[in-house]
Design a protein around this motif. Sequence first.
Motif, PDB file in Angstrom:
ATOM      1  N   ALA A  83       0.896  -1.175   0.047  1.00 52.72           N
ATOM      2  CA  ALA A  83      -0.089   0.089   0.015  1.00 52.72           C
ATOM      3  C   ALA A  83       1.101   1.202   0.207  1.00 52.72           C
ATOM      4  O   ALA A  83       2.002   1.166   0.290  1.00 52.72           O
ATOM      5  CB  ALA A  83      -0.935   0.154   1.115  1.00 52.72           C
ATOM      6  N   ALA A  84       0.225   2.389  -0.492  1.00 50.35           N
ATOM      7  CA  ALA A  84       1.122   3.786  -0.497  1.00 50.35           C
ATOM      8  C   ALA A  84       1.755   3.823   0.957  1.00 50.35           C
ATOM      9  O   ALA A  84       2.867   4.375   0.808  1.00 50.35           O
ATOM     10  CB  ALA A  84      -0.034   4.890  -0.985  1.00 50.35           C
ATOM     11  N   PRO A  85       0.833   4.135   1.860  1.00 48.80           N
ATOM     12  CA  PRO A  85       1.423   4.383   3.472  1.00 48.80           C
ATOM     13  C   PRO A  85       2.601   3.469   3.845  1.00 48.80           C
ATOM     14  O   PRO A  85       3.675   3.910   4.434  1.00 48.80           O
ATOM     15  CB  PRO A  85       0.184   4.002   4.225  1.00 48.80           C
ATOM     16  CG  PRO A  85      -1.089   3.269   3.531  1.00 48.80           C
ATOM     17  CD  PRO A  85      -0.620   3.750   2.142  1.00 48.80           C
ATOM     18  N   VAL A  86       2.276   2.314   3.370  1.00 48.69           N
ATOM     19  CA  VAL A  86       3.704   1.424   3.535  1.00 48.69           C
ATOM     20  C   VAL A  86       4.940   1.783   2.786  1.00 48.69           C
ATOM     21  O   VAL A  86       6.239   1.934   3.393  1.00 48.69           O
ATOM     22  CB  VAL A  86       3.318  -0.056   3.244  1.00 48.69           C
ATOM     23  CG1 VAL A  86       4.707  -1.045   3.348  1.00 48.69           C
ATOM     24  CG2 VAL A  86       2.441  -0.720   4.166  1.00 48.69           C
ATOM     25  N   ARG A  87       4.888   2.067   1.524  1.00 51.67           N
ATOM     26  CA  ARG A  87       6.088   2.654   0.807  1.00 51.67           C
ATOM     27  C   ARG A  87       6.544   3.896   1.361  1.00 51.67           C
ATOM     28  O   ARG A  87       7.728   4.126   1.210  1.00 51.67           O
ATOM     29  CB  ARG A  87       5.621   2.799  -0.823  1.00 51.67           C
ATOM     30  CG  ARG A  87       5.364   1.106  -1.214  1.00 51.67           C
ATOM     31  CD  ARG A  87       5.019   1.374  -2.761  1.00 51.67           C
ATOM     32  NE  ARG A  87       3.599   1.741  -3.073  1.00 51.67           N
ATOM     33  CZ  ARG A  87       3.185   2.526  -3.896  1.00 51.67           C
ATOM     34  NH1 ARG A  87       3.737   3.145  -4.727  1.00 51.67           N
ATOM     35  NH2 ARG A  87       1.948   2.749  -3.941  1.00 51.67           N
ATOM     36  N   TYR A  88       5.434   4.875   1.539  1.00 56.26           N
ATOM     37  CA  TYR A  88       5.845   6.024   2.223  1.00 56.26           C
ATOM     38  C   TYR A  88       6.690   5.909   3.568  1.00 56.26           C
ATOM     39  O   TYR A  88       7.579   6.481   3.713  1.00 56.26           O
ATOM     40  CB  TYR A  88       4.412   6.854   2.221  1.00 56.26           C
ATOM     41  CG  TYR A  88       5.010   8.415   2.775  1.00 56.26           C
ATOM     42  CD1 TYR A  88       5.513   9.243   2.367  1.00 56.26           C
ATOM     43  CD2 TYR A  88       4.674   8.517   4.268  1.00 56.26           C
ATOM     44  CE1 TYR A  88       5.758  10.440   2.434  1.00 56.26           C
ATOM     45  CE2 TYR A  88       4.912   9.867   4.993  1.00 56.26           C
ATOM     46  CZ  TYR A  88       5.469  11.052   3.788  1.00 56.26           C
ATOM     47  OH  TYR A  88       5.887  12.129   4.548  1.00 56.26           O
ATOM     48  N   SER A  89       6.040   5.095   4.539  1.00 51.42           N
ATOM     49  CA  SER A  89       6.495   5.363   5.566  1.00 51.42           C
ATOM     50  C   SER A  89       7.856   4.610   5.901  1.00 51.42           C
ATOM     51  O   SER A  89       8.782   4.904   6.687  1.00 51.42           O
ATOM     52  CB  SER A  89       5.520   4.487   6.471  1.00 51.42           C
ATOM     53  OG  SER A  89       4.397   5.084   6.880  1.00 51.42           O
ATOM     54  N   ARG A  90       8.036   3.486   5.057  1.00 52.45           N
ATOM     55  CA  ARG A  90       9.269   2.993   4.713  1.00 52.45           C
ATOM     56  C   ARG A  90      10.540   3.992   4.462  1.00 52.45           C
ATOM     57  O   ARG A  90      11.616   4.123   4.850  1.00 52.45           O
ATOM     58  CB  ARG A  90       9.478   1.860   3.759  1.00 52.45           C
ATOM     59  CG  ARG A  90      10.394   0.921   3.825  1.00 52.45           C
ATOM     60  CD  ARG A  90      10.442   0.014   2.394  1.00 52.45           C
ATOM     61  NE  ARG A  90       9.605  -0.924   2.664  1.00 52.45           N
ATOM     62  CZ  ARG A  90       9.349  -2.023   2.922  1.00 52.45           C
ATOM     63  NH1 ARG A  90      10.375  -2.484   3.575  1.00 52.45           N
ATOM     64  NH2 ARG A  90       8.200  -2.899   2.933  1.00 52.45           N
TER      65      ARG A  90
END
Lengths: 383, 383
Positions: free
Chosen positions: B49-56
């Motif tokens: 998901a977008a938030p996973v890619r962003y938070s990483r």
Amino acid sequence: MSVTAARGFRAAGVAAGIKSGGGRDVALVVNDGPRDAAAGVFTANRVQAAPVRYSREVLADGALRAVVLNSGGANACTGPRGYQDTLATAERAAGRLGVDGADVAVCSTGLIGVPLPMDRLLPGVDEAVAGLSPDGGQDAARAVMTTDTVPKTASVTRDGWTVGGMAKGAGMLAPGLATMLAVLTTDADVDAAALDRALREATRLTFDRVDSDGCMSTNDTVLLLASGAAGTAADPACFAEAVREVCADLAAQLVADAEGASKEIHVEVVGAASEDDAVEVGRSVARNNLLKCAVHGEDPNWGRVLSAVGTTSAAFEPDRLSVAINDVWVCRDGSVGEDRALVDMTGRTVHVTVDLAAGKDSAVIRTNDLTADYVHENSEYSS
Amino acid sequence: MSVTAARGFRAAGVAAGIKSGGGRDVALVVNDGPRDAAAGVFTANRVQAAPVRYSREVLADGALRAVVLNSGGANACTGPRGYQDTLATAERAAGRLGVDGADVAVCSTGLIGVPLPMDRLLPGVDEAVAGLSPDGGQDAARAVMTTDTVPKTASVTRDGWTVGGMAKGAGMLAPGLATMLAVLTTDADVDAAALDRALREATRLTFDRVDSDGCMSTNDTVLLLASGAAGTAADPACFAEAVREVCADLAAQLVADAEGASKEIHVEVVGAASEDDAVEVGRSVARNNLLKCAVHGEDPNWGRVLSAVGTTSAAFEPDRLSVAINDVWVCRDGSVGEDRALVDMTGRTVHVTVDLAAGKDSAVIRTNDLTADYVHENSEYSS
């Protein structure tokens, strides 16, 4: 239809009192020749039932004169006694038929870890020998049923020869086959090596692409026996095609009768970099409990498809994945596609197409939905 | 308890109207320092998901000042717009908090493939900032719930410092984590590298050994933030132990609240040649639908355990496998053991022990039974 569609075979199915609730539970298929060529494919499970270990051994020489099958007990995880029971079953049939014990295969299906009631099975074998008939294919198909609701048979006839078969299996269907017993027969004049090639290729593309609940049995067996009674040497390609057709027909019948299923799901993977990739992705989608529940609820939940694809090692880029449900491309390039409201899932068959956009290979895995009936049936199977 | 048990943290949970049916759906956790060290572990799913890619990405420097979490939408498979939405969420929180946007992580959970209603989420972020409190941990834990029936929080206090946390996740629990969001906080003075080591080891042994239904989410995230507000440097081993304890507590709460579950199943594999073997076998057993149905029906069906073990590549000999169910060794050396009638499965927790007789390693995988309620809940989740 069934195992007696091809000439040179007789069969029987009798009630020996093994299966609780009665009904036919011992089947016998006999090859009267002139040929006795045979091939077999067995479960990939490392925990293998006694009849699987035994039948694999007797098949090593590519010859079989008969197959004894019983429902009502898998004879798996039954220790040295289980193996002795399988041996005694084969020898009883061989003695009554006047053939060598090493030319009789044995298949069992039912509960694991319970010894077979030999005091019922052996008289059942006698009765089956006495009841052998060129029309016994249907009775035999009935005698191997466990939770199956209908017998499964199929046949194909080509230039003067026939391939016929029967199968059982409604639960535990899985890769590396299912608990799944199938016996195919042919009257074509084919040697053991050609039978083996045709059977391996056919099972790889049919039974091995059925994945009802991801569970792999200890007892899966598919046998192919040739009598040569038609006196005709079949064209190898044509013969292989006929075997595949019968296997595909039986495999479709297995999925259609899967435990508790209300929907059949065809997972078609296209655009794969290899056939292995396509199969891996198809299996992962077909085994996803959440997706199987969604299909049961007629919910075109493509996010669950993508979640399943993402757990595989297949070649793909997440933002190039597309998914269609019943031909509506609800996901395009990893994101929202056509309106999910356009998807009609009211029919019994649901097509899920996954485009990996990574190549030209494809594969279809067949499964079914996950239902409360599946849970009920499998919560109460043995106790 | 929860994320505000440790000093230096404030939190909030508000209702922004994202989740159908109302209820809190936006959570905010803020680290007021003096430290801003952080570590994270994310889903192993390749579809992220977008938030996973962003938070990483924002975690790459080992620092975080805040975490925004929302339920009611996973923001997964939502294309470039989804990523923009995550970025806008982080920047909104950063602006209101007066911190850098690159120091705010974002977590989302809910349906895949549906864009977030930003017109509700952004005002929700404002409201959460306004509502921040040192006692806000419970509200935050409530705001991340989806099909969870209870909020999940835990904390451990040692020599002057505390580790606390919250988690959500009731379905889709699986290896490589679940959809499963968890935020842990500590006031111990620990740097990012030590946080990372402690968190990876803890998740490997806890969340990653929970396998509710074999399905791996696109959104799994576990974050650990350190404020240093206790002014105490924790002993590394003691700190790692405390993090593991909080993770184990939260993981147990996830399994206990798994969708539709009526039984908790502890699959303990002993006698393994390696820990990897033990985990592989444990997972295979924990994912076996037939066994999960049998446990639901209180049926000590050890054959289904052996079938599952047989599909793995772990080191073992089939005729040396033993299985105990609630301490009754119903299978010994691959065959029938003690009387299955001795097994009492009426309690909520069922222990399945598999002895591979191949070495000295072991592992426990936690799962739950498969029930009609699971099917109902997941047939109706999105439509």
